[in-house]
Motif scaffolding. Sequence first.
Motif, PDB file in Angstrom:
ATOM      1  N   LYS A 103      50.605   2.902 -17.154  1.00  0.00           N
ATOM      2  CA  LYS A 103      49.397   3.181 -16.377  1.00  0.00           C
ATOM      3  C   LYS A 103      49.012   1.971 -15.514  1.00  0.00           C
ATOM      4  N   SER A 104      49.498   0.790 -15.870  1.00  0.00           N
ATOM      5  CA  SER A 104      49.259  -0.398 -15.036  1.00  0.00           C
ATOM      6  C   SER A 104      49.980  -0.257 -13.699  1.00  0.00           C
ATOM      7  N   PHE A 105      51.093   0.471 -13.726  1.00  0.00           N
ATOM      8  CA  PHE A 105      51.889   0.639 -12.517  1.00  0.00           C
ATOM      9  C   PHE A 105      51.399   1.814 -11.680  1.00  0.00           C
ATOM     10  N   ALA A 106      50.913   2.867 -12.324  1.00  0.00           N
ATOM     11  CA  ALA A 106      50.364   4.033 -11.611  1.00  0.00           C
ATOM     12  C   ALA A 106      49.475   4.813 -12.567  1.00  0.00           C
ATOM     13  N   GLU A 107      48.380   5.335 -12.043  1.00  0.00           N
ATOM     14  CA  GLU A 107      47.411   6.054 -12.880  1.00  0.00           C
ATOM     15  C   GLU A 107      48.047   7.215 -13.629  1.00  0.00           C
ATOM     16  N   ASP A 108      49.068   7.839 -13.011  1.00  0.00           N
ATOM     17  CA  ASP A 108      49.676   9.002 -13.661  1.00  0.00           C
ATOM     18  C   ASP A 108      50.831   8.616 -14.583  1.00  0.00           C
ATOM     19  N   GLY A 109      51.012   7.319 -14.832  1.00  0.00           N
ATOM     20  CA  GLY A 109      52.022   6.887 -15.792  1.00  0.00           C
ATOM     21  C   GLY A 109      51.646   7.381 -17.180  1.00  0.00           C
ATOM     22  N   ARG A 110      52.645   7.733 -17.968  1.00  0.00           N
ATOM     23  CA  ARG A 110      52.351   8.246 -19.318  1.00  0.00           C
ATOM     24  C   ARG A 110      52.133   7.084 -20.290  1.00  0.00           C
ATOM     25  N   ASP A 111      51.559   7.405 -21.439  1.00  0.00           N
ATOM     26  CA  ASP A 111      51.433   6.418 -22.506  1.00  0.00           C
ATOM     27  C   ASP A 111      52.789   6.294 -23.188  1.00  0.00           C
ATOM     28  N   LEU A 112      53.110   5.103 -23.649  1.00  0.00           N
ATOM     29  CA  LEU A 112      54.322   4.934 -24.437  1.00  0.00           C
ATOM     30  C   LEU A 112      54.080   5.513 -25.832  1.00  0.00           C
ATOM     31  N   THR A 113      55.131   6.024 -26.437  1.00  0.00           N
ATOM     32  CA  THR A 113      55.018   6.489 -27.817  1.00  0.00           C
ATOM     33  C   THR A 113      54.870   5.264 -28.715  1.00  0.00           C
ATOM     34  N   ASP A 114      54.460   5.473 -29.953  1.00  0.00           N
ATOM     35  CA  ASP A 114      54.336   4.351 -30.892  1.00  0.00           C
ATOM     36  C   ASP A 114      55.683   3.653 -31.067  1.00  0.00           C
ATOM     37  N   ALA A 115      56.766   4.430 -31.156  1.00  0.00           N
ATOM     38  CA  ALA A 115      58.102   3.848 -31.337  1.00  0.00           C
ATOM     39  C   ALA A 115      58.501   3.021 -30.117  1.00  0.00           C
ATOM     40  N   GLU A 116      58.229   3.527 -28.910  1.00  0.00           N
ATOM     41  CA  GLU A 116      58.545   2.783 -27.687  1.00  0.00           C
ATOM     42  C   GLU A 116      57.740   1.492 -27.611  1.00  0.00           C
ATOM     43  N   THR A 117      56.460   1.589 -27.973  1.00  0.00           N
ATOM     44  CA  THR A 117      55.575   0.427 -27.941  1.00  0.00           C
ATOM     45  C   THR A 117      56.093  -0.652 -28.890  1.00  0.00           C
ATOM     46  N   LYS A 118      56.447  -0.249 -30.114  1.00  0.00           N
ATOM     47  CA  LYS A 118      56.937  -1.211 -31.103  1.00  0.00           C
ATOM     48  C   LYS A 118      58.264  -1.830 -30.675  1.00  0.00           C
ATOM     49  N   ALA A 119      59.158  -1.033 -30.104  1.00  0.00           N
ATOM     50  CA  ALA A 119      60.454  -1.554 -29.651  1.00  0.00           C
ATOM     51  C   ALA A 119      60.255  -2.560 -28.522  1.00  0.00           C
ATOM     52  N   PHE A 120      59.348  -2.258 -27.598  1.00  0.00           N
ATOM     53  CA  PHE A 120      59.034  -3.146 -26.472  1.00  0.00           C
ATOM     54  C   PHE A 120      58.456  -4.461 -27.009  1.00  0.00           C
ATOM     55  N   LEU A 121      57.512  -4.348 -27.925  1.00  0.00           N
ATOM     56  CA  LEU A 121      56.883  -5.533 -28.513  1.00  0.00           C
ATOM     57  C   LEU A 121      57.924  -6.383 -29.250  1.00  0.00           C
ATOM     58  N   ASN A 122      58.760  -5.737 -30.054  1.00  0.00           N
ATOM     59  CA  ASN A 122      59.786  -6.471 -30.806  1.00  0.00           C
ATOM     60  C   ASN A 122      60.777  -7.177 -29.890  1.00  0.00           C
ATOM     61  N   ALA A 123      61.098  -6.557 -28.759  1.00  0.00           N
ATOM     62  CA  ALA A 123      62.052  -7.163 -27.820  1.00  0.00           C
ATOM     63  C   ALA A 123      61.467  -8.420 -27.180  1.00  0.00           C
ATOM     64  N   ALA A 124      60.166  -8.434 -26.970  1.00  0.00           N
ATOM     65  CA  ALA A 124      59.537  -9.532 -26.232  1.00  0.00           C
ATOM     66  C   ALA A 124      58.941 -10.613 -27.123  1.00  0.00           C
TER      67      ALA A 124
END
Length: 111
Positions: free
Chosen positions: A70-91
């Motif tokens: 949503k930071s990139f575009a208002e119509d961007g979807r929310d990440l799933t919990d699994a996607e969020t955790k994978a992104f966080l773990n990678a960074a």
Amino acid sequence: MAALKDFLKADDIQNALDAVKAEGSFDHKKFFALVGLKAMTPDNVKKVFQAIDADQSGFIEEEELKFVLKSFAEDGRDLTDAETKAFLNAADKDGDGKIGIDEFEVLVHEV
């Protein structure tokens, strides 16, 4: 605060969002490349970080990551919990449960 569209091309943002429309399809490396972040200088990547860091804490916390598209575009979807955790773990290289500005820059330019 600068908007992401000041740094990134609208077409690139749309192409990147289209590539991750389906739940479970978010891949940060692919997304960063498509949106044009990978080609940016470290300074510009840090400006993008500041735009994503909604509460201006100096960190992107898990709750902010969920809404990163949503930071990139208002119509961007929310990440799933699994996607969020994978992104966080990678960074999150230091294991503090959030992404610092330097961790974000390293993640964006990772091969």
